[in-house]
Design a protein around this motif. Structure first.
Motif, short mmCIF file in Angstrom:
data_model
loop_
_atom_site.label_atom_id
_atom_site.label_comp_id
_atom_site.label_asym_id
_atom_site.label_seq_id
_atom_site.Cartn_x
_atom_site.Cartn_y
_atom_site.Cartn_z
N LYS A 1 51.34 29.60 31.64
CA LYS A 1 51.12 29.43 33.07
C LYS A 1 52.36 28.74 33.61
N THR B 1 39.35 33.84 21.87
CA THR B 1 38.99 32.50 22.34
C THR B 1 37.74 32.47 23.19
N ARG C 1 48.31 35.94 28.75
CA ARG C 1 47.77 35.58 27.43
C ARG C 1 48.23 36.61 26.43
N SER D 1 49.04 31.21 25.60
CA SER D 1 48.81 31.39 27.03
C SER D 1 49.94 30.70 27.79
N SER E 1 40.15 30.96 31.77
CA SER E 1 41.40 30.23 31.91
C SER E 1 42.12 30.66 33.17
N SER E 2 42.83 29.70 33.76
CA SER E 2 43.63 30.05 34.94
C SER E 2 44.94 30.70 34.53
#
Length: 130
Positions: free
Chosen positions: A119, A59, A68, A117, A63-64
């Motif tokens: 979170k 990708t 992943r 991903s 990103s936070s």
């Protein structure tokens, strides 16, 4: 035959000494009869090849989300407006529930490369029953 100390093996594989020790305990890496323990060069080479074959994250985004999982889509089940997509990322199976529209827009199908991903603000830790 060439063999490597745990610290040498860790440096060559780009992991910590503790990771190499865990792999030894799990039977992933064999050791010689030497004291302190050493890993045979052939086994270390095989492990290096296995680690090198882990797919890179395609990708190229910041990103936070720190969790992943790069993998391959192994199942897509669309049912009306919703869908379930299974991704095999190394030893991890990641299952996502998403809209059927998202599946179409992302062109997700069995064999597609995908990144899941995660979170979360909550992590559930469980232990086996006695």
């Amino acid at each position: 035959m060439t063999s490597f100390k745990i610290s040498e093996a860790a440096r060559l594989l780009g992991v910590s000494d503790d990771t190499v020790r865990r792999w030894i305990d799990q039977g992933v890496l064999p050791v010689t009869d030497a004291s302190p323990a050493e890993i045979p060069g052939g086994a270390l080479a095989e492990r290096a090849i296995e680690l090198a074959s882990v797919p890179r994250d395609p990708t190229d985004v910041l990103s936070s989300a720190r969790n992943r999982f790069v993998g391959i889509v192994t199942r897509v089940q669309v049912d009306g407006v919703m869908a379930q997509v299974d991704i095999q990322a190394g030893p991890h199976r990641v299952v996502s529930l998403l809209s059927a529209e998202a599946v179409r827009e992302l062109a997700l199908e069995v064999g597609s490369l995908a990144v899941a991903s995660v979170k979360a603000t909550h992590v559930v830790v469980e232990t086996p029953k006695d």
